[in-house]
Design an enzyme around this catalytic site. Structure first.
Site, PDB file in Angstrom:
ATOM      1  N   LYS A   1     -29.693 -15.399 -31.117  1.00 22.57           N
ATOM      2  CA  LYS A   1     -30.476 -15.001 -32.286  1.00 22.57           C
ATOM      3  C   LYS A   1     -30.676 -13.493 -32.394  1.00 22.57           C
ATOM      4  CE  LYS A   1     -31.171 -19.245 -33.665  1.00 22.57           C
ATOM      5  NZ  LYS A   1     -30.386 -19.969 -32.663  1.00 22.57           N
TER       6      LYS A   1
ATOM      7  N   GLY B   1     -34.025 -25.979 -33.999  1.00 23.61           N
ATOM      8  CA  GLY B   1     -34.766 -27.212 -34.194  1.00 23.61           C
ATOM      9  C   GLY B   1     -36.262 -27.093 -33.989  1.00 23.61           C
TER      10      GLY B   1
ATOM     11  N   GLU C   1     -41.281 -11.969 -34.325  1.00 20.28           N
ATOM     12  CA  GLU C   1     -41.102 -11.626 -35.727  1.00 20.28           C
ATOM     13  C   GLU C   1     -42.428 -11.745 -36.476  1.00 20.28           C
ATOM     14  OE1 GLU C   1     -36.516 -12.946 -36.786  1.00 20.28           O
ATOM     15  OE2 GLU C   1     -38.167 -14.265 -37.330  1.00 20.28           O
ATOM     16  N   LYS C   2     -42.506 -11.068 -37.579  1.00 17.03           N
ATOM     17  CA  LYS C   2     -43.633 -11.227 -38.488  1.00 17.03           C
ATOM     18  C   LYS C   2     -43.627 -12.663 -39.008  1.00 17.03           C
ATOM     19  CE  LYS C   2     -46.945  -9.983 -41.403  1.00 17.03           C
ATOM     20  NZ  LYS C   2     -48.301  -9.649 -40.928  1.00 17.03           N
TER      21      LYS C   2
ATOM     22  N   LEU D   1     -44.412 -15.075 -41.827  1.00 18.34           N
ATOM     23  CA  LEU D   1     -44.695 -15.079 -43.257  1.00 18.34           C
ATOM     24  C   LEU D   1     -45.572 -16.288 -43.588  1.00 18.34           C
ATOM     25  CD1 LEU D   1     -41.128 -14.160 -44.556  1.00 18.34           C
ATOM     26  CD2 LEU D   1     -43.039 -12.638 -44.043  1.00 18.34           C
TER      27      LEU D   1
ATOM     28  N   HIS E   1     -37.719 -21.632 -47.571  1.00 15.35           N
ATOM     29  CA  HIS E   1     -36.505 -21.594 -46.757  1.00 15.35           C
ATOM     30  C   HIS E   1     -35.315 -21.692 -47.710  1.00 15.35           C
ATOM     31  CE1 HIS E   1     -34.294 -22.893 -42.907  1.00 15.35           C
ATOM     32  NE2 HIS E   1     -33.386 -22.790 -43.854  1.00 15.35           N
TER      33      HIS E   1
ATOM     34  N   GLU F   1     -31.210 -17.017 -39.490  1.00 12.19           N
ATOM     35  CA  GLU F   1     -30.082 -17.287 -38.618  1.00 12.19           C
ATOM     36  C   GLU F   1     -28.868 -17.651 -39.452  1.00 12.19           C
ATOM     37  OE1 GLU F   1     -30.791 -20.693 -36.158  1.00 12.19           O
ATOM     38  OE2 GLU F   1     -31.416 -21.969 -37.832  1.00 12.19           O
TER      39      GLU F   1
ATOM     40  N   ARG G   1     -21.383 -23.867 -38.871  1.00 14.34           N
ATOM     41  CA  ARG G   1     -20.923 -25.252 -38.941  1.00 14.34           C
ATOM     42  C   ARG G   1     -21.218 -25.811 -40.323  1.00 14.34           C
ATOM     43  NH1 ARG G   1     -25.833 -27.621 -39.167  1.00 14.34           N
ATOM     44  NH2 ARG G   1     -27.503 -26.785 -37.864  1.00 14.34           N
TER      45      ARG G   1
ATOM     46  N   VAL H   1     -26.102 -30.417 -42.649  1.00 15.96           N
ATOM     47  CA  VAL H   1     -26.471 -31.773 -43.064  1.00 15.96           C
ATOM     48  C   VAL H   1     -26.560 -31.852 -44.590  1.00 15.96           C
ATOM     49  CG1 VAL H   1     -28.285 -33.537 -42.979  1.00 15.96           C
ATOM     50  CG2 VAL H   1     -27.728 -32.224 -40.919  1.00 15.96           C
TER      51      VAL H   1
END
Length: 447
Positions: free
Chosen positions: A116, A164, A200-201, A203, A208, A287, A291, A294
Site C-alpha cells: 500500500k 478486506g 492517513e487522514k 474522512l 467509495h 488502492e 484483478r 466482484v
C-alpha cells in the site's frame, strides 16, 4: 488465441470466466476441492481436476496443485478470477516461469500495488491525488502523534499489506491513537504476516468511488467510468452502482482521465481498478486492485464491454481495438451481493438449496452457480449470487431492482435478499444520499 484456459477459482466467478471463454471458442479446465465436486462450474467445464480437500490452503491456495492441474490438462493460460491467488505476485510469477500465460497484469505490478505504501507513492508520482498521511510505515507512537497533529484528527491506521478491512483502526485523539497503533500492528502481523502500518487522514463522510481501466501491451489505455461502492459493512461491499449518483459529467471525465493517464505512465496492462475516497469534490487514492472486481458486471452493463473477454484478449497480445472516444455509457446499473447469511446478524448460513428461482426479464442478470439441490459449503466466502439490473436511468433501475428482488427465491437457507429489499426502498438510497458509513448506521437503527 488460447486453445485452453484453466480457471484457478470457484463459484460464480469461475462460471463467469468459463462462459466468456466458451463464447471465444476456448476450452476450459475447472479446478475444484472435494467440497466442490458438484459445483456448477465443475459440471459445465470441458475438463475438471480435483486439487485437494475443502480447506482452501490445501486446494484453491495450493499453487503447486494448480500448476500441476494446468500441466496435466495441457492448458495454455490461467485466469485467477478474484480472491484466492488473484493478487498473489509469487503465483503470477510462477505461472509465467512454468510457461503458462497469466491472464492478468505482470507480477511486478501486482507486487507493487500489493504494497500500500509503495502503491501510494507510485500513483502520486503518476499524478493521482492521495489522502494526506504518512510517507511510509509508522512503528512508534511518537512519530504517529506527530503525523496525526500535522494532518489533524480523526486518523485511520492501515496495514501496509492489508485488505478486506483487516488491520484498520480509527483514532480521534492521542490516547485512542496509542491503542489503535498497537492493535493495528498486532492484527496486521497476525493476519498478513507483516506488522507494518501507515496513517492517513480519516474522512468523515466519504463515498467509495472506483475507476475501471483497461490497458493492453501496445500502450493503449481506456477507462470505463466509475462505480460507487459506498454501501459497505465492515469495509465489505454490499451493493454497488454505476454511474455514481454523486458525480456530475465533468467530475466523471476528469477522474477517469487522471486514472487512465496514471495507468499508462506506470506501464500497466490488463483490467485494473483504482479506488478512491470522494468527499467535498475531492478524490483521494485508496488502492489499486490488479484483478477483476466482484462488481465488474455493472460496468459491463453500462458499456457493453465484456471485461473477462478483454482480459483474455490482452493476455494473448491483442490490442484493445478502440479508443476512449469509442466508449459510450448507457443507462444505470446496480449490483446486489447475495450472501448465504442471516440478513440481520450477517452470520454465515450454509446449507442445501431447496426451491431455486432466479429473476429474469429485460435488464436483469444473475451471476450464480446455485441450483436446486446444491449444498452451499461452509468452507468459503458466503457470497452465493450477484443480482445485476440495468435501466435507462437510475429510477428505472431501482424499480427493476425491486421487482427482481421480489422474484428471487432461494429456499432452504437464509440469505441477504431481505436486506437488499429494504435498501431498495429506503429514501436515502432512492435520493443517492449515502456514504461509506451509512449502512452500518442503518443496521444500528434497525436493532
Amino acid at each position: 488465441m488460447f486453445d485452453k484456459v484453466l480457471i484457478a477459482n470457484r463459484g460464480e466467478i469461475a462460471l463467469r470466466i468459463q462462459r466468456a471463454c466458451k463464447e471465444m471458442g476456448i476450452r476450459t479446465v475447472a479446478v475444484h476441492s472435494t467440497a466442490d465436486e458438484d459445483a456448477m462450474h465443475v459440471r459445465l467445464a470441458d475438463e475438471a481436476v480435483c486439487i485437494g480437500p475443502p480447506n482452501a490452503k490445501e486446494s484453491y491456495l495450493n499453487i503447486s496443485a494448480i500448476l500441476s492441474a494446468a500441466t496435466i490438462s495441457n492448458a495454455d493460460a490461467i485466469h485467477p478470477g478474484y480472491g484466492f491467488l488473484s493478487e498473489n505476485a509469487d503465483f503470477a510469477q510462477m505461472v509465467e516461469e512454468h510457461d503458462f500465460v497469466f491472464i492478468g497484469p505482470s507480477h511486478e505490478h501486482i507486487r507493487l500495488m500489493g504494497d500500500k505504501i509503495a502503491a501510494k507513492d507510485a500513483v502520486k508520482k503518476a499524478g493521482i491525488p492521495v489522502v494526506p498521511g504518512s510517507d511510509g510505515g509508522v512503528d512508534n507512537i511518537a512519530d504517529a502523534k506527530l503525523i496525526a497533529k500535522e494532518i489533524g484528527y480523526p486518523v485511520i491506521i492501515k496495514a501496509t499489506a492489508g485488505g478486506g478491512g483487516r488491520g484498520m483502526k480509527v483514532a480521534n485523539n492521542d490516547s485512542e491513537l496509542e491503542i489503535a497503533l498497537t492493535t493495528a500492528r498486532s492484527e496486521a502481523g497476525s493476519v498478513f504476516g507483516n506488522p507494518e502500518v501507515y496513517i492517513e487522514k480519516f474522512l468523515t463522510r466519504p463515498r467509495h468511488i472506483e475507476i475501471q481501466v483497461l490497458a493492453d501491451n501496445h500502450g493503449n489505455v481506456v477507462h470505463l467510468g466509475e462505480r460507487d461502492c459506498s454501501l459497505q459493512r465492515r469495509h465489505q461491499k454490499v451493493l454497488e452502482e454505476a454511474p455514481s449518483p454523486a458525480l456530475n459529467r465533468t467530475q466523471r471525465e476528469e477522474i477517469g482521465q487522471i486514472a487512465a493517464e496514471a495507468v499508462k505512465k506506470i506501464g500497466y496492462r490488463s483490467a485494473g481498478t483504482i479506488e478512491f475516497l470522494y468527499e467535498d469534490g475531492g478524490f483521494y487514492f485508496i488502492e489499486m486492485n490488479t484483478r477483476l472486481q466482484v462488481e465488474h458486471p455493472i460496468t459491463e452493463m453500462i458499456t457493453g464491454i465484456d471485461l473477462v473477454r478483454e482480459m483474455v484478449r490482452i493476455s494473448n497480445g491483442a490490442p484493445l481495438g478502440y479508443t476512449q472516444d469509442d466508449i459510450k455509457f448507457s443507462g444505470h446499473a446496480i449490483e446486489c451481493r447475495i450472501n448465504a447469511e442471516d440478513p440481520e446478524t450477517f452470520m454465515p448460513c450454509p446449507g442445501k438449496v431447496g426451491i431455486y428461482h432466479a429473476p429474469g426479464g429485460l435488464g436483469v442478470r444473475v451471476d450464480s452457480g446455485l441450483y436446486s439441490g446444491y449444498s452451499v459449503p461452509p468452507h468459503y466466502d458466503s457470497m452465493i449470487a450477484k443480482l445485476i439490473v440495468h435501466g435507462t436511468n437510475r429510477n428505472e433501475c431501482l424499480m427493476r431492482l425491486r421487482r427482481a428482488l421480489s422474484e428471487y427465491v432461494i429456499d432452504g437457507l437464509k440469505t441477504t435478499i431481505p436486506l437488499h429489499q429494504l435498501l431498495a426502498v429506503d429514501p436515502d438510497i432512492i435520493n443517492g444520499d449515502y456514504d461509506i458509513h451509512w449502512l452500518e448506521k442503518f443496521m444500528e437503527r434497525g436493532k
